[in-house]
Every structure is written in C-alpha cells, then in structure tokens.
Design an enzyme around this catalytic site. Structure first.
Site, PDB file in Angstrom:
ATOM      1  CD  GLN A  82      17.800  19.219  -2.253  1.00 12.07           C
ATOM      2  OE1 GLN A  82      17.957  19.154  -1.067  1.00 12.07           O
ATOM      3  NE2 GLN A  82      16.623  18.943  -2.795  1.00 12.07           N
ATOM      4  CB  SER A  83      22.606  15.632  -5.031  1.00 15.98           C
ATOM      5  OG  SER A  83      22.845  15.500  -6.417  1.00 15.98           O
TER       6      SER A  83
ATOM      7  NE  ARG B 262      20.748  21.771 -21.749  1.00 15.78           N
ATOM      8  CZ  ARG B 262      20.446  20.585 -22.263  1.00 15.78           C
ATOM      9  NH1 ARG B 262      20.523  20.378 -23.545  1.00 15.78           N
ATOM     10  NH2 ARG B 262      20.054  19.603 -21.475  1.00 15.78           N
TER      11      ARG B 262
ATOM     12  CG  ASN C  39      23.954  16.738  -9.714  1.00 12.71           C
ATOM     13  OD1 ASN C  39      24.384  17.764 -10.220  1.00 12.71           O
ATOM     14  ND2 ASN C  39      22.720  16.641  -9.267  1.00 12.71           N
TER      15      ASN C  39
ATOM     16  CB  ALA D 248      21.553  10.998 -16.503  1.00 11.00           C
TER      17      ALA D 248
ATOM     18  NE  ARG E 154      24.552  10.345 -22.907  1.00 10.84           N
ATOM     19  CZ  ARG E 154      24.194   9.750 -21.756  1.00 10.84           C
ATOM     20  NH1 ARG E 154      24.616   8.527 -21.489  1.00 10.84           N
ATOM     21  NH2 ARG E 154      23.425  10.376 -20.886  1.00 10.84           N
TER      22      ARG E 154
ATOM     23  CE  LYS F 261      18.050  10.583 -17.387  1.00 13.42           C
ATOM     24  NZ  LYS F 261      17.415  11.579 -18.254  1.00 13.42           N
ATOM     25  CB  VAL F 262      18.283   8.332  -8.384  1.00  8.57           C
ATOM     26  CG1 VAL F 262      17.881   8.473  -6.928  1.00  8.57           C
ATOM     27  CG2 VAL F 262      18.298   6.846  -8.767  1.00  8.57           C
ATOM     28  CE1 TYR F 263      15.062  15.123 -10.425  1.00 10.94           C
ATOM     29  CE2 TYR F 263      14.003  13.309 -11.555  1.00 10.94           C
ATOM     30  CZ  TYR F 263      14.592  14.557 -11.581  1.00 10.94           C
ATOM     31  OH  TYR F 263      14.717  15.232 -12.769  1.00 10.94           O
ATOM     32  CD  GLU F 264      15.730  13.586  -0.715  1.00 14.81           C
ATOM     33  OE1 GLU F 264      16.674  14.322  -0.992  1.00 14.81           O
ATOM     34  OE2 GLU F 264      15.780  12.767   0.234  1.00 14.81           O
TER      35      GLU F 264
ATOM     36  CG  ASP G 246      18.139  15.452  -3.912  1.00 13.74           C
ATOM     37  OD1 ASP G 246      18.634  14.521  -4.558  1.00 13.74           O
ATOM     38  OD2 ASP G 246      17.073  15.995  -4.214  1.00 13.74           O
TER      39      ASP G 246
ATOM     40  N   GLY H 211      17.510   5.518  19.567  1.00  9.08           N
ATOM     41  CA  GLY H 211      18.629   5.202  20.448  1.00  9.08           C
ATOM     42  C   GLY H 211      18.219   4.329  21.607  1.00  9.08           C
ATOM     43  N   GLY H 212      19.042   4.307  22.616  1.00 13.27           N
ATOM     44  CA  GLY H 212      18.805   3.417  23.749  1.00 13.27           C
ATOM     45  C   GLY H 212      17.844   3.979  24.782  1.00 13.27           C
TER      46      GLY H 212
HETATM   47  N1  CAO Z   1      25.440  22.004 -22.110  1.00 14.48           N
HETATM   48  C1  CAO Z   1      24.805  21.138 -22.906  1.00 14.48           C
HETATM   49  N2  CAO Z   1      24.189  20.033 -22.451  1.00 14.48           N
HETATM   50  C2  CAO Z   1      24.186  19.837 -21.118  1.00 14.48           C
HETATM   51  C3  CAO Z   1      24.833  20.714 -20.226  1.00 14.48           C
HETATM   52  C4  CAO Z   1      25.481  21.838 -20.774  1.00 14.48           C
HETATM   53  N3  CAO Z   1      26.119  22.728 -20.002  1.00 14.48           N
HETATM   54  N4  CAO Z   1      24.683  20.239 -18.979  1.00 14.48           N
HETATM   55  C5  CAO Z   1      23.968  19.129 -19.077  1.00 14.48           C
HETATM   56  N5  CAO Z   1      23.665  18.870 -20.356  1.00 14.48           N
HETATM   57  C6  CAO Z   1      22.907  17.755 -20.911  1.00 14.48           C
HETATM   58  C7  CAO Z   1      23.481  16.420 -20.537  1.00 14.48           C
HETATM   59  O1  CAO Z   1      24.609  16.149 -21.324  1.00 14.48           O
HETATM   60  C8  CAO Z   1      22.309  15.503 -20.845  1.00 14.48           C
HETATM   61  O2  CAO Z   1      22.304  15.203 -22.233  1.00 14.48           O
HETATM   62  P1  CAO Z   1      22.341  13.682 -22.810  1.00 14.48           P
HETATM   63  O3  CAO Z   1      21.221  12.963 -22.156  1.00 14.48           O
HETATM   64  O4  CAO Z   1      22.117  13.899 -24.272  1.00 14.48           O
HETATM   65  O5  CAO Z   1      23.632  13.090 -22.479  1.00 14.48           O
HETATM   66  C9  CAO Z   1      21.098  16.410 -20.593  1.00 14.48           C
HETATM   67  O6  CAO Z   1      21.626  17.713 -20.341  1.00 14.48           O
HETATM   68  C10 CAO Z   1      20.200  16.038 -19.462  1.00 14.48           C
HETATM   69  O7  CAO Z   1      20.877  15.568 -18.342  1.00 14.48           O
HETATM   70  P2  CAO Z   1      20.198  14.547 -17.318  1.00 14.48           P
HETATM   71  O8  CAO Z   1      19.850  13.295 -18.067  1.00 14.48           O
HETATM   72  O9  CAO Z   1      21.122  14.407 -16.175  1.00 14.48           O
HETATM   73  O10 CAO Z   1      18.874  15.338 -16.893  1.00 14.48           O
HETATM   74  P3  CAO Z   1      17.429  14.772 -16.490  1.00 14.48           P
HETATM   75  O11 CAO Z   1      16.633  15.987 -16.184  1.00 14.48           O
HETATM   76  O12 CAO Z   1      16.870  13.853 -17.487  1.00 14.48           O
HETATM   77  O13 CAO Z   1      17.704  13.937 -15.153  1.00 14.48           O
HETATM   78  C11 CAO Z   1      18.403  13.608 -12.861  1.00 14.48           C
HETATM   79  C12 CAO Z   1      17.847  14.592 -13.935  1.00 14.48           C
HETATM   80  C13 CAO Z   1      18.653  14.422 -11.614  1.00 14.48           C
HETATM   81  C14 CAO Z   1      17.388  12.530 -12.610  1.00 14.48           C
HETATM   82  C15 CAO Z   1      19.725  13.002 -13.374  1.00 14.48           C
HETATM   83  O14 CAO Z   1      20.593  14.033 -13.714  1.00 14.48           O
HETATM   84  C16 CAO Z   1      20.389  12.089 -12.369  1.00 14.48           C
HETATM   85  O15 CAO Z   1      19.971  10.964 -12.150  1.00 14.48           O
HETATM   86  N6  CAO Z   1      21.492  12.578 -11.728  1.00 14.48           N
HETATM   87  C17 CAO Z   1      22.285  11.797 -10.826  1.00 14.48           C
HETATM   88  C18 CAO Z   1      21.591  11.617  -9.512  1.00 14.48           C
HETATM   89  C19 CAO Z   1      21.258  12.931  -8.869  1.00 14.48           C
HETATM   90  O16 CAO Z   1      22.066  13.788  -8.660  1.00 14.48           O
HETATM   91  N7  CAO Z   1      20.006  13.061  -8.494  1.00 14.48           N
HETATM   92  C20 CAO Z   1      19.620  14.157  -7.670  1.00 14.48           C
HETATM   93  C21 CAO Z   1      18.660  14.968  -8.327  1.00 14.48           C
HETATM   94  S1  CAO Z   1      18.156  16.215  -7.206  1.00 14.48           S
HETATM   95  O17 CAO Z   1      19.504  16.648  -6.545  1.00 14.48           O
END
Ligand code: CAO
Length: 403
Positions: A5-6, A26, A84, A86, A92, A124-127, A156, A234-235
């Site tokens: 979402q973000s 991907r 956005n 991780a 990487r 890692k962070v969600y909403e 988000d 507010g006030g």
């Molecule tokens: N091709 C191949 N690999 C891809 C890709 C692509 N086009 N796009 C992403 N990937 C891979 C990433 O490289 C990652 O791989 P590695 O872990 O091996 O480096 C993998 O997909 C998973 O990415 P992730 O760790 O970001 O995904 P997750 O589901 O485990 O976590 C979230 C999700 C949202 C918790 C995490 O992305 C995060 O903390 N983001 C930052 C904060 C944020 O935006 N949070 C809001 C979430 S809701 O808006």
C-alpha cells in the site's frame, strides 16, 4: 518497485498527476495484493486495483542477468524510482543508492521503510505496527480501555503521501541543481507527524492536567498523554452524540463542536438558554469541568432528530458538526461522484468497481482515473518502445525468467 500500500499510494498520486508510472513486478507472481482479500475468484483484488490505477505494468526480475541489464536501462531512462521493499532488498538486487546514482545522477530515488535509522531500522513493518509505534494507538481509544488502531491508513497511505511531497521537492531541486537525490520516509515518523498534537499535549501535561480531556477534573492523569475517547484534539470541545435511530443504526451519530463563537446559539437551540446567564456555563473555562453534562444535554436534543437534520439545523448557526457517514453512504454520495473523489472504473476481468479518485484537485490539470494494469500487461510495449529491445531479445529475456 512498490508493493502492498504505502509505495503504490505514492506512485498512484504521481500517475494521477500525469506521470508515466511503470509498475515493476516479479514475473509470474506480481504484487501480493493482487491475490489478497479477493471478492471475486481469479481476478485482481480491489486491494490491488484501488491502489494501482493509471499505471503501466511490467514484469521484471532484476536478479537475473538479462533483468539486471533491463533494470539498469530503466534507471538510465526514468526520472524517479520508488520502492518500499524490506530494508536492504533493493541493495541485495545489486542496486544500492550509490550504484543508482552512478547509473543516473539525475535520478530521484524514494523509499518507504518502517523506521528511520536506529534500533528498529531493519524491521519489516505493516500499517498497524506503524500506528502502534508512531503514537497513534497509544492516544486513540476509550479512556480506561485498550489502545486502538484507526481504520484510516495513516501509516501506509499517510507515508505514501508524505513521500510524494519529498519526490516533488526533489524534482524541483533537480531542475535547479541538475542532481537527483535520495528521499526516504519512515512510517513511524509519518504517524508521529500526523499525531503531533499529541506530542503537544505531552508537553502541556508537564504544566498541569489537560482540561479538555474527558479525564478532567475527576479522572487521573499519568505521565503520558492518555486516550481521550472522542474528545476534540483542538481548542474547542467536541464529542460524538447519538441521533434518532441510534438503537438500530450503528452510524446514527454526529460530531458536534461546542465552539466558543457559537455556544450561545447552540445552547438556545437545544433548549438551554438558561446557560447564558449561568456563571457555571457562560464562559469556556467554567464549562470545561462540565463538558460531559453539556454533551449529554446536547445529545438529548440530537436524539430527537436524524443526523442530517441535526447537520441542517446546526450548520446555518455556525456550529461545526459532522454526521458519521458510513462507507455505504459515502459510496452513494452524488457530490463525491461529481467531484471525482469517488469514481467508477471498468476493468477487463473484474468489471466495474468503485475507487477513490485523486483528492488533490488542480485547476488546470484534472485527474482522470484509469484502471490498474493486469500483471505484465505492458511488458512487451515497454521493452520494445522504452528499453529498446528487439523481438529476439524480448524472447531471450522471457526464456531466462527475466520478464
Ligand atoms: N523480482 C524478483 N524479486 C523481487 C522483485 C522482483 N521484481 N520485487 C521484489 N522482490 C523480492 C525482494 O528482493 C525480496 O527478496 P529478498 O528478501 O531475497 O531480498 C522479496 O521479494 C520480498 O520482499 P519483502 O521482504 O519486502 O517482502 P515481505 O512480504 O517479506 O515484506 C513488507 C513485506 C511490506 C513488510 C516489507 O516489504 C517492508 O517492510 N517494506 C517497507 C515498509 C512498508 O512499505 N510497509 C508497508 C507495507 S503496506 O504498504
């Protein structure tokens, strides 16, 4: 390079403003939200379609050899890269900021992460994690009850909107300096920014009880800002009161603000002209310890009318108020349809659906909301016309799983 979402919120706003946004996903999988919370089998979810309008969609894996070359070419060609994932995920893939800058010194590279530099930077962070760590949950909820998260996606979507401000500022800066720069927004920081009135109150607390909070004068204040139910931030005192039909309609309520300027008219309309001469009620300070009683008296009156009738009566009297509008009422509201804030979009596989249009209105540049792309819908088009690949190269990249 955004998912969930973000990040998609940020790029959707840029797309509404007319940017050619190419969403990179991907191969074979795409943004996980395409398949989350599905209301119809086998089609892109509303979660995805409502966050990715007006974008082109390509599949690309920058971890493959051919994918790296294509991704490098895209970095050369594009103005802004938003991600956005991780912490460390794009690094990487072989594309840390230093490399991106070397490939295209004009690139604006914008990221959302859960936290800024510090002990939690790798999390890692969600909403809701952001709401809890940014001060919102601690200050939201009924007094003497558990912390609450809000339905508003301040972590988000809120961070995505903040990111847009940073991206636009960096683009303006680039126009003058010729250089791109790194833009980062942490979800915790955004939530805290949106909760700044509570940090204000934290500091006021050191100088005595917070008189506009429902705990005043009989409840206890600890050493941190407490939850304040529906008290106004507010006030001017405010509260949610029942309206006619509240017994069966969960949204038959209205927020009424007893602002100083209109207090006498409000008192008269609810049948309390007596308050105007009463020293217990006729100054804002005298009213503070009696707010619960005042709103209970206001409620006796609002319960005799529908919420829209209350609104129609109080608005002309300059008493600020707002009915609790349900999502059903908002979806059906003709004025929001007229301004393009709620839009009906047609989609080739899911059919018609409602989405929220651009809430930022520009007089010379109205936004047209167009449907979200299917997974990889524009891969060939972008590879051919933007990246400059031949048919044979596209075929080879496909065979490698790069696109
Ligand atoms: N091709 C191949 N690999 C891809 C890709 C692509 N086009 N796009 C992403 N990937 C891979 C990433 O490289 C990652 O791989 P590695 O872990 O091996 O480096 C993998 O997909 C998973 O990415 P992730 O760790 O970001 O995904 P997750 O589901 O485990 O976590 C979230 C999700 C949202 C918790 C995490 O992305 C995060 O903390 N983001 C930052 C904060 C944020 O935006 N949070 C809001 C979430 S809701 O808006």
């Amino acid at each position: 390079m955004t998912h969930v979402q973000s990040g998609p919120t940020a790029t959707q706003i840029l797309a509404w403003f007319g940017a050619d946004v190419i969403k990179v996903e991907r191969p074979g999988e795409g943004d996980p939200t395409r398949g989350q919370l599905r209301d119809k089998p086998g089609v892109d979810s509303l979660y995805f379609t409502m966050l990715n309008s007006n974008k082109r969609g390509i599949t690309l894996n920058p971890k493959t050899e051919a994918g790296k070359k294509i991704f490098t070419r895209l970095i050369e060609l594009c103005d802004v890269m938003v991600e956005n994932y991780a912490p460390g995920a794009i690094d990487r893939m072989g594309f840390p900021w230093e490399t991106i800058q070397k490939i295209n010194p004009r690139m604006v590279y914008a990221s959302v992460k859960g936290f800024g530099a510090g002990p939690f930077e790798d999390c890692k962070v969600y909403e809701n994690v952001a709401q809890c760590t940014g001060g919102s949950a601690s200050t939201t909820g009924e007094i003497d009850s558990v912390p609450l998260v809000t339905g508003s996606q301040i972590g988000d979507s809120g961070t995505g909107i903040h990111l847009v401000a940073g991206i636009l500022a960096a683009l303006l800066h680039r126009e003058k300096s010729g250089r791109g720069q790194r833009v980062t927004c942490a979800m915790q920081d955004t939530v805290l920014n949106l909760c700044r009135v509570k940090l204000r109150d934290q500091q006021r607390l050191a100088h005595g009880p917070l008189k506009e909070y429902p705990q005043y004068p009989n409840g206890k204040f600890g050493d941190a800002v407490p939850r304040a139910g529906n008290a106004s931030g507010g006030g001017h005192p405010g509260w949610i009161v029942k309206c006619k039909g509240w017994e069966t309609d969960p949204d038959a309520y209205i927020y009424v603000i007893a602002q100083v300027q209109a207090f006498s008219t409000l008192a008269k309309v609810i049948g309390h002209a007596d308050w105007l001469d009463d020293p217990n009620y006729n100054t804002p300070d005298a009213r503070l310890p009696r707010l619960a009683h005042i709103f209970a008296e206001i409620e006796k009156w609002t319960m005799t009318l529908g919420k829209m009738e209350v609104m129609a009566t109080l608005n002309p009297l300059n008493v600020p108020c707002g009915p609790i509008l349900s999502m059903k009422e908002l979806a059906e509201e003709p004025a929001l349809r007229k301004t393009g804030t709620i839009v009906e979009v047609d989609h080739p596989t899911r059919g018609k659906y409602l989405t929220v249009g651009n809430p930022i209105k520009l007089s010379d540049s109205p936004s047209d909301v167009r449907r979200s792309p299917l997974l990889g819908e524009h891969t060939e088009e972008v590879m051919r016309t933007l990246v400059g690949l031949t048919d044979a190269e596209i075929q080879a990249a496909r065979q490698q799983g790069a696109i």
